[in-house]
Design a protein around this motif. Structure first.
Motif, PDB file in Angstrom:
ATOM      1  N   UNK A   6       0.885  -1.117  -0.070  1.00  0.00           N
ATOM      2  CA  UNK A   6      -0.087  -0.009   0.101  1.00  0.00           C
ATOM      3  C   UNK A   6       1.054   1.323  -0.003  1.00  0.00           C
ATOM      4  N   UNK A   7       0.366   2.123  -0.817  1.00  0.00           N
ATOM      5  CA  UNK A   7       1.156   3.380  -1.158  1.00  0.00           C
ATOM      6  C   UNK A   7       0.323   4.700  -0.819  1.00  0.00           C
ATOM      7  N   UNK A   8       0.917   5.754  -0.471  1.00  0.00           N
ATOM      8  CA  UNK A   8       0.388   7.024  -0.517  1.00  0.00           C
ATOM      9  C   UNK A   8       1.316   7.714  -1.226  1.00  0.00           C
ATOM     10  N   UNK A   9       0.725   8.461  -2.397  1.00  0.00           N
ATOM     11  CA  UNK A   9       1.537   9.272  -3.086  1.00  0.00           C
ATOM     12  C   UNK A   9       0.981  10.492  -3.066  1.00  0.00           C
ATOM     13  N   UNK A  10       1.741  11.561  -2.645  1.00  0.00           N
ATOM     14  CA  UNK A  10       1.430  12.930  -2.618  1.00  0.00           C
ATOM     15  C   UNK A  10       1.977  13.577  -3.972  1.00  0.00           C
ATOM     16  N   UNK A  11       1.022  14.145  -4.552  1.00  0.00           N
ATOM     17  CA  UNK A  11       1.152  14.599  -5.962  1.00  0.00           C
ATOM     18  C   UNK A  11       1.559  15.971  -5.814  1.00  0.00           C
ATOM     19  N   UNK A  12       2.451  16.209  -6.935  1.00  0.00           N
ATOM     20  CA  UNK A  12       3.185  17.454  -6.999  1.00  0.00           C
ATOM     21  C   UNK A  12       2.128  18.919  -7.190  1.00  0.00           C
ATOM     22  N   UNK A  67      -0.446  27.027   6.567  1.00  0.00           N
ATOM     23  CA  UNK A  67      -0.352  26.079   5.540  1.00  0.00           C
ATOM     24  C   UNK A  67      -0.055  24.705   5.813  1.00  0.00           C
ATOM     25  N   UNK A  68      -0.704  24.227   7.013  1.00  0.00           N
ATOM     26  CA  UNK A  68      -0.611  22.933   7.620  1.00  0.00           C
ATOM     27  C   UNK A  68      -2.066  22.304   7.384  1.00  0.00           C
ATOM     28  N   UNK A  69      -1.792  20.994   7.130  1.00  0.00           N
ATOM     29  CA  UNK A  69      -3.112  20.246   7.032  1.00  0.00           C
ATOM     30  C   UNK A  69      -3.916  20.273   8.283  1.00  0.00           C
ATOM     31  N   UNK A  70      -5.243  20.163   8.046  1.00  0.00           N
ATOM     32  CA  UNK A  70      -6.176  20.120   9.125  1.00  0.00           C
ATOM     33  C   UNK A  70      -6.045  18.877   9.735  1.00  0.00           C
ATOM     34  N   UNK A  71      -6.645  18.845  10.966  1.00  0.00           N
ATOM     35  CA  UNK A  71      -6.340  17.479  11.678  1.00  0.00           C
ATOM     36  C   UNK A  71      -7.355  16.361  11.147  1.00  0.00           C
ATOM     37  N   UNK A  72      -8.323  16.735  10.667  1.00  0.00           N
ATOM     38  CA  UNK A  72      -9.252  15.741  10.089  1.00  0.00           C
ATOM     39  C   UNK A  72      -8.431  14.944   8.900  1.00  0.00           C
ATOM     40  N   UNK A  73      -7.882  15.726   8.060  1.00  0.00           N
ATOM     41  CA  UNK A  73      -7.012  14.915   7.078  1.00  0.00           C
ATOM     42  C   UNK A  73      -5.828  13.944   7.474  1.00  0.00           C
ATOM     43  N   UNK A  74      -5.173  14.455   8.611  1.00  0.00           N
ATOM     44  CA  UNK A  74      -4.196  13.728   9.285  1.00  0.00           C
ATOM     45  C   UNK A  74      -4.806  12.367   9.786  1.00  0.00           C
ATOM     46  N   UNK A  75      -5.915  12.446  10.566  1.00  0.00           N
ATOM     47  CA  UNK A  75      -6.623  11.497  11.003  1.00  0.00           C
ATOM     48  C   UNK A  75      -7.055  10.769  10.170  1.00  0.00           C
ATOM     49  N   UNK A  77      -5.806   9.756   7.121  1.00  0.00           N
ATOM     50  CA  UNK A  77      -4.773   8.929   6.442  1.00  0.00           C
ATOM     51  C   UNK A  77      -4.212   8.214   7.524  1.00  0.00           C
ATOM     52  N   UNK A  78      -4.249   8.689   8.825  1.00  0.00           N
ATOM     53  CA  UNK A  78      -3.583   8.054   9.730  1.00  0.00           C
ATOM     54  C   UNK A  78      -4.302   6.529   9.846  1.00  0.00           C
ATOM     55  N   UNK A  79      -5.657   6.578   9.690  1.00  0.00           N
ATOM     56  CA  UNK A  79      -6.479   5.497   9.912  1.00  0.00           C
ATOM     57  C   UNK A  79      -6.203   4.489   8.629  1.00  0.00           C
ATOM     58  N   UNK A  80      -5.852   4.832   7.639  1.00  0.00           N
ATOM     59  CA  UNK A  80      -5.358   4.000   6.582  1.00  0.00           C
ATOM     60  C   UNK A  80      -4.001   3.401   6.871  1.00  0.00           C
ATOM     61  N   UNK A  81      -3.675   2.341   6.339  1.00  0.00           N
ATOM     62  CA  UNK A  81      -2.420   1.570   6.679  1.00  0.00           C
ATOM     63  C   UNK A  81      -1.688   1.901   5.151  1.00  0.00           C
ATOM     64  N   UNK A  99       2.405  16.443   6.272  1.00  0.00           N
ATOM     65  CA  UNK A  99       1.926  14.996   6.211  1.00  0.00           C
ATOM     66  C   UNK A  99       2.697  13.980   6.427  1.00  0.00           C
ATOM     67  N   UNK A 100       3.655  13.862   5.695  1.00  0.00           N
ATOM     68  CA  UNK A 100       4.691  12.916   5.580  1.00  0.00           C
ATOM     69  C   UNK A 100       5.349  12.819   7.034  1.00  0.00           C
ATOM     70  N   UNK A 101       5.459  13.742   7.644  1.00  0.00           N
ATOM     71  CA  UNK A 101       6.356  13.732   9.140  1.00  0.00           C
ATOM     72  C   UNK A 101       5.411  13.151  10.009  1.00  0.00           C
ATOM     73  N   UNK A 102       3.797  13.640  10.025  1.00  0.00           N
ATOM     74  CA  UNK A 102       2.875  13.214  10.628  1.00  0.00           C
ATOM     75  C   UNK A 102       2.336  11.563  10.880  1.00  0.00           C
ATOM     76  N   UNK A 103       2.766  11.144   9.861  1.00  0.00           N
ATOM     77  CA  UNK A 103       2.144   9.802   9.341  1.00  0.00           C
ATOM     78  C   UNK A 103       3.303   8.799   9.879  1.00  0.00           C
ATOM     79  N   UNK A 104       2.786   7.721  10.156  1.00  0.00           N
ATOM     80  CA  UNK A 104       3.726   6.859  10.846  1.00  0.00           C
ATOM     81  C   UNK A 104       3.865   5.740   9.736  1.00  0.00           C
ATOM     82  N   UNK A 105       4.788   5.779   8.891  1.00  0.00           N
ATOM     83  CA  UNK A 105       4.839   5.017   7.770  1.00  0.00           C
ATOM     84  C   UNK A 105       6.509   4.552   7.587  1.00  0.00           C
TER      85      UNK A 105
END
Length: 145
Positions: A6-12, A67-75, A77-81, A99-105
């Motif tokens: 499973x991959x999360x791709x952050x588009x440019x 310019x930081x992501x809202x908590x809802x987005x982080x939550x 994405x965090x619920x996805x593996x 987002x990259x720093x906040x997610x445990x991947x």
């Protein structure tokens, strides 16, 4: 990479880079990887049809004052593996870096830029003047694994 599914791709953020980054998504599809793409809401329609259903978009309300992501987005994405995050921005974009720093991947892939050591455990050489070369380097690195 071979064992990752499973991959999360952050588009440019950059429009030209967005178009050039398409072969990365195509390669992940060929490798039968599960891919979730995250980008601006208005860019979701520009994604290939096979990826639109698994695309997350963020709007103006999802970006906080700094310019930081809202908590809802982080939550969400965090619920996805995810096994791997690939940030396709060739220069630092605070929203995506956070987002990259906040997610445990376990594996975080991105391009070399100032302070990128703090966010990625695999970094790709970045040709500032020729984005095609940067994305080709990334694709070649993915193919080596």
């Amino acid at each position: 990479f071979k064992k990752s599914f499973s991959f999360l791709v952050l588009m440019p953020v950059d429009d030209k880079d967005f178009r050039i980054a398409g072969p990365i998504l195509e390669y992940l599809k060929e490798q039968k990887k599960s891919v979730v793409v995250h980008t601006n809401e208005f860019k979701v329609s520009l994604l290939p049809n096979y990826i639109k259903a698994k695309a997350n978009g963020h709007g103006i309300k999802d970006v906080k004052i700094l310019k930081l992501p809202a908590r809802g987005i982080i939550n969400k994405l965090s619920n996805m593996r995810f096994d791997v995050i690939i940030d396709l921005n060739r220069q630092q974009e605070i929203f995506y870096t956070y987002l990259t720093k906040a997610l445990s991947v376990p594996l975080k892939i991105g391009f070399v830029y100032s302070e990128s050591d703090n966010y990625f455990n695999m970094q790709i050489a970045n040709s500032r003047n020729e984005p095609e070369i940067s994305y080709k380097n990334l694709l070649n690195c993915l193919k080596m694994f």
